[in-house]
Write a protein that holds these residues in place. Structure first.
Motif, PDB file in Angstrom:
ATOM      1  N   PHE A 163       0.807  -1.236   0.000  1.00  0.00           N
ATOM      2  CA  PHE A 163       0.000   0.000   0.000  1.00  0.00           C
ATOM      3  C   PHE A 163       0.838   1.284   0.000  1.00  0.00           C
ATOM      4  N   GLN A 164       2.170   1.135   0.005  1.00  0.00           N
ATOM      5  CA  GLN A 164       3.056   2.291   0.136  1.00  0.00           C
ATOM      6  C   GLN A 164       2.636   3.128   1.355  1.00  0.00           C
ATOM      7  N   ASN A 165       2.377   4.419   1.167  1.00  0.00           N
ATOM      8  CA  ASN A 165       2.082   5.275   2.321  1.00  0.00           C
ATOM      9  C   ASN A 165       0.606   5.265   2.732  1.00  0.00           C
ATOM     10  N   ARG A 166      -0.223   4.447   2.060  1.00  0.00           N
ATOM     11  CA  ARG A 166      -1.675   4.531   2.288  1.00  0.00           C
ATOM     12  C   ARG A 166      -2.119   3.650   3.469  1.00  0.00           C
ATOM     13  N   ARG A 167      -1.753   4.065   4.673  1.00  0.00           N
ATOM     14  CA  ARG A 167      -2.133   3.291   5.866  1.00  0.00           C
ATOM     15  C   ARG A 167      -3.650   3.121   5.994  1.00  0.00           C
ATOM     16  N   PRO A 168      -4.451   4.175   5.720  1.00  0.00           N
ATOM     17  CA  PRO A 168      -5.915   3.989   5.852  1.00  0.00           C
ATOM     18  C   PRO A 168      -6.451   2.868   4.961  1.00  0.00           C
ATOM     19  N   ASP A 169      -5.919   2.726   3.746  1.00  0.00           N
ATOM     20  CA  ASP A 169      -6.382   1.653   2.844  1.00  0.00           C
ATOM     21  C   ASP A 169      -5.999   0.284   3.390  1.00  0.00           C
ATOM     22  N   PHE A 170      -4.796   0.201   3.971  1.00  0.00           N
ATOM     23  CA  PHE A 170      -4.353  -1.060   4.575  1.00  0.00           C
ATOM     24  C   PHE A 170      -5.277  -1.451   5.727  1.00  0.00           C
ATOM     25  N   VAL A 171      -5.588  -0.507   6.594  1.00  0.00           N
ATOM     26  CA  VAL A 171      -6.417  -0.813   7.766  1.00  0.00           C
ATOM     27  C   VAL A 171      -7.832  -1.200   7.333  1.00  0.00           C
ATOM     28  N   GLN A 172      -8.357  -0.500   6.329  1.00  0.00           N
ATOM     29  CA  GLN A 172      -9.696  -0.833   5.818  1.00  0.00           C
ATOM     30  C   GLN A 172      -9.707  -2.247   5.237  1.00  0.00           C
ATOM     31  N   THR A 173      -8.661  -2.596   4.501  1.00  0.00           N
ATOM     32  CA  THR A 173      -8.548  -3.940   3.917  1.00  0.00           C
ATOM     33  C   THR A 173      -8.442  -4.991   5.017  1.00  0.00           C
ATOM     34  N   PHE A 174      -7.648  -4.680   6.034  1.00  0.00           N
ATOM     35  CA  PHE A 174      -7.523  -5.583   7.193  1.00  0.00           C
ATOM     36  C   PHE A 174      -8.900  -5.850   7.800  1.00  0.00           C
ATOM     37  N   LEU A 175      -9.674  -4.790   8.031  1.00  0.00           N
ATOM     38  CA  LEU A 175     -10.978  -4.930   8.681  1.00  0.00           C
ATOM     39  C   LEU A 175     -11.997  -5.635   7.781  1.00  0.00           C
ATOM     40  N   ASP A 176     -11.966  -5.330   6.486  1.00  0.00           N
ATOM     41  CA  ASP A 176     -12.988  -5.864   5.574  1.00  0.00           C
ATOM     42  C   ASP A 176     -12.685  -7.280   5.083  1.00  0.00           C
ATOM     43  N   HIS A 177     -11.399  -7.632   4.958  1.00  0.00           N
ATOM     44  CA  HIS A 177     -11.063  -8.890   4.267  1.00  0.00           C
ATOM     45  C   HIS A 177     -10.140  -9.833   5.019  1.00  0.00           C
ATOM     46  N   LEU A 178      -9.573  -9.402   6.128  1.00  0.00           N
ATOM     47  CA  LEU A 178      -8.552 -10.233   6.770  1.00  0.00           C
ATOM     48  C   LEU A 178      -8.874 -10.661   8.206  1.00  0.00           C
ATOM     49  N   VAL A 179      -9.645  -9.879   8.934  1.00  0.00           N
ATOM     50  CA  VAL A 179      -9.868 -10.188  10.357  1.00  0.00           C
ATOM     51  C   VAL A 179     -10.456 -11.592  10.552  1.00  0.00           C
ATOM     52  N   ASN A 180      -9.867 -12.316  11.486  1.00  0.00           N
ATOM     53  CA  ASN A 180     -10.361 -13.633  11.881  1.00  0.00           C
ATOM     54  C   ASN A 180     -11.241 -13.460  13.129  1.00  0.00           C
ATOM     55  N   TRP A 181     -12.542 -13.259  12.894  1.00  0.00           N
ATOM     56  CA  TRP A 181     -13.456 -12.984  14.023  1.00  0.00           C
ATOM     57  C   TRP A 181     -13.555 -14.164  14.980  1.00  0.00           C
ATOM     58  N   ASP A 182     -13.327 -15.389  14.473  1.00  0.00           N
ATOM     59  CA  ASP A 182     -13.368 -16.564  15.367  1.00  0.00           C
ATOM     60  C   ASP A 182     -12.271 -16.469  16.419  1.00  0.00           C
ATOM     61  N   PHE A 183     -11.095 -15.991  15.997  1.00  0.00           N
ATOM     62  CA  PHE A 183      -9.986 -15.831  16.945  1.00  0.00           C
ATOM     63  C   PHE A 183     -10.317 -14.750  17.974  1.00  0.00           C
ATOM     64  N   VAL A 184     -10.918 -13.654  17.529  1.00  0.00           N
ATOM     65  CA  VAL A 184     -11.300 -12.568  18.441  1.00  0.00           C
ATOM     66  C   VAL A 184     -12.326 -13.089  19.452  1.00  0.00           C
ATOM     67  N   ALA A 185     -13.302 -13.851  18.967  1.00  0.00           N
ATOM     68  CA  ALA A 185     -14.342 -14.419  19.844  1.00  0.00           C
ATOM     69  C   ALA A 185     -13.711 -15.368  20.856  1.00  0.00           C
ATOM     70  N   LYS A 186     -12.730 -16.153  20.422  1.00  0.00           N
ATOM     71  CA  LYS A 186     -12.055 -17.099  21.315  1.00  0.00           C
ATOM     72  C   LYS A 186     -11.314 -16.327  22.425  1.00  0.00           C
ATOM     73  N   ASN A 187     -10.675 -15.214  22.065  1.00  0.00           N
ATOM     74  CA  ASN A 187      -9.978 -14.405  23.061  1.00  0.00           C
ATOM     75  C   ASN A 187     -10.952 -13.801  24.073  1.00  0.00           C
ATOM     76  N   LEU A 188     -12.117 -13.379  23.572  1.00  0.00           N
ATOM     77  CA  LEU A 188     -13.139 -12.821  24.459  1.00  0.00           C
ATOM     78  C   LEU A 188     -13.659 -13.909  25.399  1.00  0.00           C
ATOM     79  N   GLY A 189     -13.909 -15.091  24.872  1.00  0.00           N
ATOM     80  CA  GLY A 189     -14.407 -16.212  25.677  1.00  0.00           C
ATOM     81  C   GLY A 189     -13.378 -16.622  26.737  1.00  0.00           C
ATOM     82  N   GLY A 190     -12.117 -16.630  26.347  1.00  0.00           N
ATOM     83  CA  GLY A 190     -11.062 -17.051  27.265  1.00  0.00           C
ATOM     84  C   GLY A 190     -10.800 -16.051  28.371  1.00  0.00           C
ATOM     85  N   ALA A 191     -11.277 -14.817  28.181  1.00  0.00           N
ATOM     86  CA  ALA A 191     -11.006 -13.750  29.158  1.00  0.00           C
ATOM     87  C   ALA A 191     -11.963 -13.802  30.332  1.00  0.00           C
ATOM     88  N   LYS A 192     -13.013 -14.632  30.218  1.00  0.00           N
ATOM     89  CA  LYS A 192     -14.029 -14.608  31.277  1.00  0.00           C
ATOM     90  C   LYS A 192     -13.729 -15.588  32.390  1.00  0.00           C
TER      91      LYS A 192
END
Ligand code: MN3
Length: 200
Positions: free
Chosen positions: A171-200
């Motif tokens: 992305f060269q200097n385009r950090r906002p495009d990288f972050v948007q791509t991360f959120l829209d196409h890369l995030v592993n929500w199952d891993f996030v949910a597992k971390n939330l579950g493990g925190a309780k």
């Protein structure tokens, strides 16, 4: 026992076209590996050698004399965590309790994304954007350089690496495009949910 570079949880080309093979090759094979090698060199022959990575991060976080060890230990932890925060064909919608908590804390997924992106793009210079659990509440935070939530009594749920080496090849200097791509196409929500579950 020496620390080892953990293998990526997907093939080097597994996140294409959103994160290139070349980015993962350098970011995992060179940057992450260098932190592992540096850490091993720095703790060799010291009492920290027999401690877990988490213990080293917590023990050195507030000790200016051990900043070098902290930086490398925290970066090893942060990168291993970051790789697991992504998956091939990621993005989409979180489910279950995580979805409910995102709705309650941020007013929905789109608002969460806006706020996370804001944190990620306003971290001046190198650092990380995080979704954490803090006192039972979801919060978005950002940290400079190697700093992470471990030493702040928070549980990390999701992170995005915003050091330039994380996105410059794609992305060269385009950090906002990288972050948007991360959120829209890369995030592993199952891993996030597992971390939330493990925190309780
Ligand atoms: Mn990095």
């Amino acid at each position: 026992m020496a620390f080892e570079l953990p293998p990526l949880p997907y093939p080097l080309d597994g996140l294409q076209p959103h994160m290139s093979l070349r980015t993962l090759e350098f970011h995992h094979g060179k940057h992450h590996k260098a932190y592992v090698d540096n850490l091993n060199r720095m703790v060799k022959g010291t009492p920290l050698e027999s401690q877990s990575l988490e213990e080293i991060v917590k023990a050195t976080a507030k000790d200016e004399a051990k900043a070098g060890i902290f930086n490398n230990a925290a970066q090893v932890w942060n990168h291993t965590f970051f790789w697991n925060c992504m998956k091939p064909r990621g993005g989409g919608q979180p489910a279950g309790e995580l979805a409910r908590q995102i709705q309650r804390s941020f007013g929905g997924l789109d608002k969460f994304k806006d706020e996370f992106k804001q944190a990620a793009t306003t971290q001046f210079g190198s650092g990380w954007a995080w979704l954490v659990l803090d006192g039972g509440k979801l919060k978005i935070t950002k940290t400079p350089n190697a700093a992470n939530p471990l030493s702040q009594g928070q549980t990390a749920l999701l992170t995005c690496d915003v050091w330039e080496h994380a996105y410059y090849l794609d992305f060269q200097n385009r950090r906002p495009d990288f972050v948007q791509t991360f959120l829209d196409h890369l995030v592993n929500w199952d891993f996030v949910a597992k971390n939330l579950g493990g925190a309780k």
